[in-house]
Design a protein around this motif. Structure first.
Motif, PDB file in Angstrom:
ATOM      1  N   PHE A  19       0.856  -1.184   0.000  1.00  0.00           N
ATOM      2  CA  PHE A  19       0.000   0.000   0.000  1.00  0.00           C
ATOM      3  C   PHE A  19       0.896   1.239   0.000  1.00  0.00           C
ATOM      4  CE2 PHE A  19      -2.423  -3.394   1.895  1.00  0.00           C
ATOM      5  CZ  PHE A  19      -3.726  -3.203   1.439  1.00  0.00           C
ATOM      6  N   THR A  20       0.591   2.195  -0.883  1.00  0.00           N
ATOM      7  CA  THR A  20       1.374   3.428  -0.904  1.00  0.00           C
ATOM      8  C   THR A  20       0.453   4.643  -0.864  1.00  0.00           C
ATOM      9  OG1 THR A  20       1.436   3.521  -3.344  1.00  0.00           O
ATOM     10  CG2 THR A  20       3.262   2.389  -2.220  1.00  0.00           C
ATOM     11  N   THR A  21       1.026   5.749  -0.425  1.00  0.00           N
ATOM     12  CA  THR A  21       0.332   7.024  -0.429  1.00  0.00           C
ATOM     13  C   THR A  21       1.258   8.061  -1.041  1.00  0.00           C
ATOM     14  OG1 THR A  21      -0.913   8.572   0.955  1.00  0.00           O
ATOM     15  CG2 THR A  21       1.145   7.709   1.866  1.00  0.00           C
ATOM     16  N   PHE A  22       0.755   9.277  -1.232  1.00  0.00           N
ATOM     17  CA  PHE A  22       1.558  10.339  -1.811  1.00  0.00           C
ATOM     18  C   PHE A  22       1.972  11.337  -0.731  1.00  0.00           C
ATOM     19  CE2 PHE A  22      -0.332  10.062  -6.376  1.00  0.00           C
ATOM     20  CZ  PHE A  22       0.538   9.010  -6.657  1.00  0.00           C
ATOM     21  N   ASN A  23       3.219  11.737  -0.796  1.00  0.00           N
ATOM     22  CA  ASN A  23       3.710  12.868  -0.021  1.00  0.00           C
ATOM     23  C   ASN A  23       4.133  13.957  -1.001  1.00  0.00           C
ATOM     24  OD1 ASN A  23       3.348  11.806   2.573  1.00  0.00           O
ATOM     25  ND2 ASN A  23       5.300  10.713   2.493  1.00  0.00           N
ATOM     26  N   TYR A  24       4.169  15.175  -0.531  1.00  0.00           N
ATOM     27  CA  TYR A  24       4.436  16.292  -1.430  1.00  0.00           C
ATOM     28  C   TYR A  24       5.664  17.063  -0.984  1.00  0.00           C
ATOM     29  CZ  TYR A  24      -0.279  15.085  -2.795  1.00  0.00           C
ATOM     30  OH  TYR A  24      -1.390  14.397  -3.209  1.00  0.00           O
ATOM     31  N   ALA A  25       6.512  17.393  -1.968  1.00  0.00           N
ATOM     32  CA  ALA A  25       7.698  18.202  -1.727  1.00  0.00           C
ATOM     33  C   ALA A  25       7.323  19.675  -1.845  1.00  0.00           C
ATOM     34  CB  ALA A  25       8.777  17.832  -2.748  1.00  0.00           C
ATOM     35  N   PRO A  26       8.230  20.592  -1.480  1.00  0.00           N
ATOM     36  CA  PRO A  26       7.922  22.027  -1.600  1.00  0.00           C
ATOM     37  C   PRO A  26       7.564  22.422  -3.030  1.00  0.00           C
ATOM     38  CG  PRO A  26       9.857  21.703  -0.231  1.00  0.00           C
ATOM     39  CD  PRO A  26       9.508  20.367  -0.808  1.00  0.00           C
ATOM     40  N   LEU A  27       6.672  23.373  -3.147  1.00  0.00           N
ATOM     41  CA  LEU A  27       6.250  23.873  -4.448  1.00  0.00           C
ATOM     42  C   LEU A  27       7.431  24.468  -5.205  1.00  0.00           C
ATOM     43  CD1 LEU A  27       3.051  25.646  -3.141  1.00  0.00           C
ATOM     44  CD2 LEU A  27       3.046  23.674  -4.677  1.00  0.00           C
ATOM     45  N   LYS A  28       7.387  24.290  -6.533  1.00  0.00           N
ATOM     46  CA  LYS A  28       8.435  24.838  -7.397  1.00  0.00           C
ATOM     47  C   LYS A  28       7.808  25.757  -8.436  1.00  0.00           C
ATOM     48  CE  LYS A  28      11.640  20.921  -7.054  1.00  0.00           C
ATOM     49  NZ  LYS A  28      12.403  19.905  -7.832  1.00  0.00           N
ATOM     50  N   PRO A  29       8.335  26.986  -8.590  1.00  0.00           N
ATOM     51  CA  PRO A  29       7.787  27.875  -9.614  1.00  0.00           C
ATOM     52  C   PRO A  29       8.014  27.297 -10.997  1.00  0.00           C
ATOM     53  CG  PRO A  29       9.805  28.782  -8.681  1.00  0.00           C
ATOM     54  CD  PRO A  29       9.441  27.597  -7.845  1.00  0.00           C
ATOM     55  N   LEU A  30       6.990  27.318 -11.834  1.00  0.00           N
ATOM     56  CA  LEU A  30       7.112  26.797 -13.195  1.00  0.00           C
ATOM     57  C   LEU A  30       8.001  27.699 -14.043  1.00  0.00           C
ATOM     58  CD1 LEU A  30       6.368  24.773 -15.351  1.00  0.00           C
ATOM     59  CD2 LEU A  30       4.190  25.955 -15.661  1.00  0.00           C
ATOM     60  N   PHE A  31       7.942  28.986 -13.774  1.00  0.00           N
ATOM     61  CA  PHE A  31       8.771  29.958 -14.502  1.00  0.00           C
ATOM     62  C   PHE A  31       9.615  30.714 -13.471  1.00  0.00           C
ATOM     63  CE2 PHE A  31       4.789  29.396 -16.904  1.00  0.00           C
ATOM     64  CZ  PHE A  31       5.305  28.908 -18.102  1.00  0.00           C
ATOM     65  N   PRO A  32      10.755  30.164 -13.074  1.00  0.00           N
ATOM     66  CA  PRO A  32      11.548  30.739 -11.973  1.00  0.00           C
ATOM     67  C   PRO A  32      11.940  32.201 -12.196  1.00  0.00           C
ATOM     68  CG  PRO A  32      12.343  28.543 -12.531  1.00  0.00           C
ATOM     69  CD  PRO A  32      11.357  28.917 -13.585  1.00  0.00           C
ATOM     70  N   GLN A  33      12.268  32.567 -13.422  1.00  0.00           N
ATOM     71  CA  GLN A  33      12.691  33.939 -13.670  1.00  0.00           C
ATOM     72  C   GLN A  33      11.566  34.923 -13.389  1.00  0.00           C
ATOM     73  OE1 GLN A  33      15.829  34.893 -14.289  1.00  0.00           O
ATOM     74  NE2 GLN A  33      16.312  32.723 -14.046  1.00  0.00           N
ATOM     75  N   GLU A  34      10.368  34.618 -13.866  1.00  0.00           N
ATOM     76  CA  GLU A  34       9.228  35.496 -13.633  1.00  0.00           C
ATOM     77  C   GLU A  34       8.814  35.520 -12.166  1.00  0.00           C
ATOM     78  OE1 GLU A  34       9.591  33.491 -16.104  1.00  0.00           O
ATOM     79  OE2 GLU A  34       8.610  34.154 -17.951  1.00  0.00           O
TER      80      GLU A  34
ATOM     81  N   ASP B 231       1.165  37.411 -17.675  1.00  0.00           N
ATOM     82  CA  ASP B 231       2.308  37.637 -16.787  1.00  0.00           C
ATOM     83  C   ASP B 231       1.967  37.272 -15.353  1.00  0.00           C
ATOM     84  OD1 ASP B 231       3.733  38.550 -18.946  1.00  0.00           O
ATOM     85  OD2 ASP B 231       3.391  40.676 -18.540  1.00  0.00           O
ATOM     86  N   GLU B 232       0.728  37.569 -14.940  1.00  0.00           N
ATOM     87  CA  GLU B 232       0.296  37.259 -13.584  1.00  0.00           C
ATOM     88  C   GLU B 232       0.268  35.749 -13.360  1.00  0.00           C
ATOM     89  OE1 GLU B 232      -1.168  38.322  -9.687  1.00  0.00           O
ATOM     90  OE2 GLU B 232      -0.070  39.366 -11.274  1.00  0.00           O
ATOM     91  N   VAL B 233      -0.192  34.989 -14.348  1.00  0.00           N
ATOM     92  CA  VAL B 233      -0.203  33.525 -14.250  1.00  0.00           C
ATOM     93  C   VAL B 233       1.222  33.000 -14.175  1.00  0.00           C
ATOM     94  CG1 VAL B 233      -0.663  31.408 -15.550  1.00  0.00           C
ATOM     95  CG2 VAL B 233      -2.446  33.139 -15.317  1.00  0.00           C
ATOM     96  N   ARG B 234       2.091  33.476 -15.039  1.00  0.00           N
ATOM     97  CA  ARG B 234       3.472  32.987 -15.075  1.00  0.00           C
ATOM     98  C   ARG B 234       4.212  33.276 -13.769  1.00  0.00           C
ATOM     99  NH1 ARG B 234       5.504  31.771 -20.253  1.00  0.00           N
ATOM    100  NH2 ARG B 234       7.612  32.385 -19.628  1.00  0.00           N
ATOM    101  N   ARG B 235       3.867  34.357 -13.098  1.00  0.00           N
ATOM    102  CA  ARG B 235       4.518  34.683 -11.830  1.00  0.00           C
ATOM    103  C   ARG B 235       4.014  33.829 -10.679  1.00  0.00           C
ATOM    104  NH1 ARG B 235       4.094  40.190 -13.652  1.00  0.00           N
ATOM    105  NH2 ARG B 235       2.080  40.387 -12.563  1.00  0.00           N
ATOM    106  N   ASN B 236       2.827  33.270 -10.826  1.00  0.00           N
ATOM    107  CA  ASN B 236       2.172  32.618  -9.678  1.00  0.00           C
ATOM    108  C   ASN B 236       1.761  31.180  -9.928  1.00  0.00           C
ATOM    109  OD1 ASN B 236       1.668  34.920  -7.569  1.00  0.00           O
ATOM    110  ND2 ASN B 236       1.162  35.824  -9.558  1.00  0.00           N
TER     111      ASN B 236
END
Length: 394
Positions: free
Chosen positions: A220-235, A327-332
């Motif tokens: 039996f397995t479950t999911f754990n989550y790592a820290p969030l990563k920005p998809l567009f780090p520069q923005e 731009d707002e989506v890419r930043r967040n």
């Protein structure tokens, strides 16, 4: 029980019966050796399912990669679903989700030292891999449980907790791609995406209902989550504090953007951190088009501040090259990495059996020498006592 929530289209059951005849006939041809399954000298581990829809294959392949990459050269062979290329393609630094598929691209990006390739013909793909690099120590077959032209040393069957195969039906009435007895080919069965609060009685009920043979083992397995990563780090540089951790989500309005087959457990897990979740779902492996981009932009713009978008790593692989995101989506927009965690303290038993198989069957003399250090152990199944696992050799 979860089976009560599985939707079956009873009007389509006659078609499911006809479909089942065809699948049973095909399996019979393999069982009678009319259709041939090819074995290889290199250890091969297959990870797959017998249902349409996500069961968590990629996180489990990544778990295996984490265990095996330290041993030597590990290759992952996938079909490369919905890619724009054909035939055998070896992933490299120029590969994209479009050229090799979103899941292989995700694996290659996270594990650059792994050899990743795609080919719908798995026999041809394995031969090409071994011609490309004869020193490969083990091959992981992604989504190949039903690709019976290859005979793996270990066959791992994944079953989604939220859609247990024991309660499902064949296509098109249900989501099963072959009859329930197809599970008998598995050496290991893993019930995936389990809620963390499962009770001992739940394990016992599922274990009894799965009705496995003595040569099989249930995990039996479950999911754990790592820290969030920005998809567009520069923005996102100036807004890294907007959504740094899951614990900080309680005050945020979240747009959960998913293109996976079964987002239910992900949504339930995120609801533990915030009730302010708006879901925006597209089909599994969906290729984002302009109308999807417009929907993402407008839906996110309508959310009150503070806000952010959370998506899966698989979706992030396809979104990275999409044009038109505001731009707002890419930043967040943030990707949420998923990690597999074994329940009932079963991880060491699983690892020892996998490593023992690889050591025993490796062509690498160094690995073979260490096989006595990783012999498979007997393991306890809830409510059913101790069982010995016997894996098929190549």
């Amino acid at each position: 029980m979860e089976g009560d929530f599985i939707k079956i289209n009873k009007a389509l059951l006659p078609l499911s019966w006809c479909y089942g005849l065809g699948v049973r006939f095909r399996n019979m041809l393999f069982d009678m050796d009319v259709l041939k399954s090819q074995a290889f000298s290199v250890p091969i581990i297959s990870v797959g399912n017998i249902t349409v829809g996500g069961t968590g294959k990629t996180p489990h392949v990544e778990f295996l990669l984490n265990q095996l990459l330290g041993l030597g050269k590990v290759a992952v062979l996938s079909r490369g679903y919905k890619r724009s290329t054909r035939g055998f393609v070896l992933a490299d630094s120029t590969s994209t989700a479009r050229t090799i598929g979103d899941e292989p691209f995700q694996v290659k990006r996270k594990f650059p030292n792994a050899i990743v390739a795609v080919d719908s013909d798995r026999v041809r793909g394995i031969n090409q891999l071994l011609q490309t690099d004869p020193d490969i120590d083990v091959i992981l077959l992604d989504d190949a449980f039903q690709h019976r032209y290859v005979k793996p040393g270990i066959n791992i069957l994944l079953v989604d907790y939220h859609r247990l195969i024991i309660y499902d039906r064949l296509l098109p009435a249900g989501r099963m791609r072959e009859p329930l007895n197809g599970k008998n080919r598995a050496d290991i069965v893993i019930v995936t995406k389990c809620p963390k609060e499962l009770k001992p009685m739940d394990y016992r009920v599922i274990t009894k209902a799965m009705d496995l043979y003595p040569y099989q083992h249930l995990f039996f397995t479950t999911f754990n989550y790592a820290p969030l990563k920005p998809l567009f780090p520069q923005e996102a540089k100036g807004t890294n504090g907007a959504c740094p951790t899951l614990e900080a989500l309680s005050s945020h309005n979240i747009l959960l953007l998913t293109g996976i087959a079964s987002p239910r457990q992900l949504k339930e897990d995120l609801e533990q951190f915030t009730p302010h979740i708006t879901s925006l779902s597209v089909p599994d492996h969906h290729r984002f088009r302009q109308k999807d981009v417009n929907s993402i932009n407008s839906t996110f713009e309508a959310l009150p501040q503070p806000r952010c978008i959370i998506t899966t790593e698989k979706d992030a692989a396809r979104l990275a090259d999409v044009e038109g995101l505001s731009d707002e989506v890419r930043r967040n927009i943030f990707a949420l990495p998923v990690h597999v965690s074994f329940m009932l303290e079963q991880e060491s038993t699983f690892n020892e059996n996998i490593l023992g198989y690889v050591h025993k069957n490796s062509r690498n003399s160094i690995l073979a020498k260490g096989k006595d250090d990783h012999k498979p152990k007997d393991s306890h199944r809830p409510g059913n006592g101790t069982r010995t696992i016997s894996f098929r050799n190549n």
